[in-house]
Write an enzyme that holds these catalytic residues in place. Structure first.
Site, PDB file in Angstrom:
ATOM      1  N   GLU A  86       0.882  -1.171   0.000  1.00  0.00           N
ATOM      2  CA  GLU A  86       0.000   0.000   0.000  1.00  0.00           C
ATOM      3  C   GLU A  86       0.911   1.210   0.000  1.00  0.00           C
ATOM      4  O   GLU A  86       1.557   1.500   1.004  1.00  0.00           O
ATOM      5  CB  GLU A  86      -0.888   0.014   1.251  1.00  0.00           C
ATOM      6  CG  GLU A  86      -1.794  -1.196   1.405  1.00  0.00           C
ATOM      7  CD  GLU A  86      -2.940  -1.203   0.419  1.00  0.00           C
ATOM      8  OE1 GLU A  86      -3.177  -0.168  -0.241  1.00  0.00           O
ATOM      9  OE2 GLU A  86      -3.593  -2.245   0.287  1.00  0.00           O
ATOM     10  N   CYS A 132      -3.337   8.443   3.420  1.00  0.00           N
ATOM     11  CA  CYS A 132      -3.001   7.982   2.074  1.00  0.00           C
ATOM     12  C   CYS A 132      -4.182   8.150   1.130  1.00  0.00           C
ATOM     13  O   CYS A 132      -4.015   8.221  -0.080  1.00  0.00           O
ATOM     14  CB  CYS A 132      -2.589   6.519   2.128  1.00  0.00           C
ATOM     15  SG  CYS A 132      -3.802   5.516   2.988  1.00  0.00           S
TER      16      CYS A 132
END
Ligand code: NAP
Length: 520
Positions: free
Chosen positions: A257, A296
């Site tokens: 990720e 994020c």
């Protein structure tokens, strides 16, 4: 000297042999605790987790392991106040931002506990029904999934020390796979404290959960072919990890990720006074300021029809002007600090780079901080940038400034807007604003090709929707390309990563003993 936090490996608490790295209060600039992983026997740590922890977990059924998750959630709930204090001190977060991390983690564990209970008292999972391989189905094929016989190494980012552990741990433990977590150093305290509480409560078998705080040096060298690695962090570290021989030679399964230049898109055909514009402006300001933009999934690019550029800029600026920034202990403060002074410098540097291609449409930097010394505190004021050159300003589509910064981008028509959204080269999420269901559905389907999640906001869900950047355990988290190519959460889909799939070819009676539902 401040306390040196212990690591939990090989079933016991062990401190590193070095002086340790200092964890700081990013608002006051004071030292809080230290972490250190030098001198630890990493080989023994991985072997104990893999063998002792793995065997104990695999001896349980899915329903029993689901109960472990419920027990962990109860332990964390009981110590919640301590986590809020640590988060405010070490991450500089206000209560609402702490909740995303702490309560988000507990909620995710609770959801997996519920879903896991439905899997029952079985030791493996069937994947689809059996299919015939021979005449009259006398010989058939059934796919099953069994827990991988290795350890799951988690290397996490600094921005979610709570949720970041539990969103990975819940599906791993439910699958029967032991965990070694290496939190980001800057904010490792909260992760260490949560693990300490869970270990002390004795709810997990020995070896199921280990924590190593400090440098990542040597961790990847311990990985063996049946282990898995889940990494969250920057694209640069991800590239280093991908090239490690554990991945290139031993095919250690790896989920990444990484960073992402997410967008929000206002569909064409709305008046400046429409609810769609109001909803977009509110969500953009919220996304820019939750956790000081250190998410994020945060909105980095805002795509609007060119005739609404000025009005949308004003609407977002009006929201940002209400945000008070400073010491999270002060009740008047809505946005706390970035995680460290180093991050503050990195955000200012990134902002200055973006400013060479954009202009500031709202610049909070002139405003005073509340109850915080600007020379010490890592508090960054929000800045809305804008460009009149959506195609030529490559940097705005490529650069993630990990703070309260976003860029307004005008588009000509929907085709142009979608092309600009795709220029993120793979993102975690795009949100779309409008009121025409058909147009929204068509845009969502188009965006799905390069986004792990598409979040559609219409007036009827104005008060109900879960937020552009909020990662819900029910939905996939991850994105292709630039976002790392990972896939986490999404309900029980997350279990795939921690299982090995194998095709069983046998007579129907054998497959029925394996749990096959129907033979065809
Ligand atoms: P980072 O610098 O890449 O660090 C991430 C983790 O990797 C930390 O635990 C770090 O340890 C460790 N690490 C550093 N060098 C390593 C190496 N050579 N080998 C193995 N591990 C190593 O990222 P960050 O600054 O903590 O996090 C911010 C970034 O994460 C942002 O770009 C953000 O977009 C991304 N992020 C993505 C997601 C997502 O779900 N997609 C979620 C959150 C954040 P140390 O801390 O000890 O250096």
């Amino acid at each position: 000297m401040t306390e040196l936090l212990a690591n939990h490996i090989a079933g016991r608490w062990q401190v590193g042999s070095g002086p340790g790295s200092r964890l700081m209060d990013p608002v006051l600039g004071t030292e809080l605790v230290r972490v250190d992983a030098s001198g630890l026997d990493l080989h023994a740590a991985f072997a104990f987790a893999r063998d002792t922890g793995g065997q104990a977990l695999r001896a349980m059924s899915y329903a029993q392991r689901a109960q472990l998750l419920a027990d962990i959630a109860a332990v964390l709930q009981a110590h919640r106040d301590a986590y809020y204090e640590i988060s405010t001190a070490n991450s500089g977060t206000v209560k609402n931002d702490t909740a995303v991390d702490v309560d988000g983690g507990i909620y995710t564990l609770s959801q997996y506990a519920k879903w896991g209970a439905t899997l029952g008292n079985v030791k493996h999972l069937s994947d689809g029904a059996a299919v015939a391989l021979a005449k009259e189905a006398a010989f058939q094929s059934l796919h099953i999934q069994v827990p991988t016989r290795g350890v799951a190494l988690f290397i996490n980012a600094f921005n979610f020390p709570g949720w970041g552990l539990w969103e990975k741990a819940a599906p791993a433990l439910l699958s029967g796979v032991p965990i070694i977590i290496k939190p980001a150093t800057a904010t490792a305290w909260l992760t260490q404290r949560m693990v300490r509480d869970v270990i002390d409560a004795g709810v997990l078998p020995p070896g199921a959960l280990s924590i190593i705080c400090g440098s990542a040096a040597g961790l990847m060298d311990q990985l063996q072919p049946m282990d898995v690695l889940s990494f969250t962090g920057s694209a640069d570290t991800a590239a280093t990890i991908r090239s490690h021989h554990a991945i290139t030679r031993h095919s250690v399964r790896c989920n990444i990720e990484a960073d992402s230049v997410n967008s929000a898109l206002l569909l064409p055909g709305h008046a400046a006074s429409s609810e769609a514009v109001t909803l977009l402006a509110r969500e953009v300001a919220r996304e820019m300021t939750i956790k000081s933009g250190q998410k994020c999934t945060a909105i980095r690019r805002i795509l609007v029809p060119q005739n609404l550029y000025d009005e949308v800029a004003q609407a977002i600026a009006a929201q940002l002007a209400k945000v008070t920034v400073g010491n999270p202990h002060n009740d008047a403060v809505r946005m706390g600090s970035l995680v460290s002074r180093a991050q503050y410098d990195s955000v200012q540097q990134g902002l200055n780079q973006l400013l060479t291609h954009t202009t500031a449409l709202y610049d909070g930097r002139a405003k005073a901080l509340v109850d915080a010394d600007p020379g010490i505190a890592a508090c960054a004021q929000p800045v809305l940038l804008g460009t009149q050159d959506p195609d030529g300003s490559a940097l705005v589509h490529e650069m993630e400034v990990f703070g309260p910064v976003a860029t307004l981008i005008p588009y000509r028509d929907l085709e142009h807007a979608l092309a600009l959204a795709h220029r993120g080269q793979g993102s975690l999420v795009c949100s779309i604003y409008g009121d025409d269901s058909d147009a929204l559905a068509a845009a969502a389907s188009d965006l799905a090709a390069s986004h792990g999640r598409v979040h559609v906001v219409t007036p009827d869900v104005a008060k109900l929707h879960t937020g552009h950047g909020n990662v819900m355990p029910q939905s996939l988290h991850g994105g292709p390309g630039r976002a790392g190519g990972g896939a986490e959460l999404g309900g029980l889909r997350a279990l795939d990563f921690y299982h090995r799939k194998s095709a069983m070819q046998a007579a129907p009676c054998v497959l029925q003993a394996l749990g096959a539902t129907t033979g065809v």
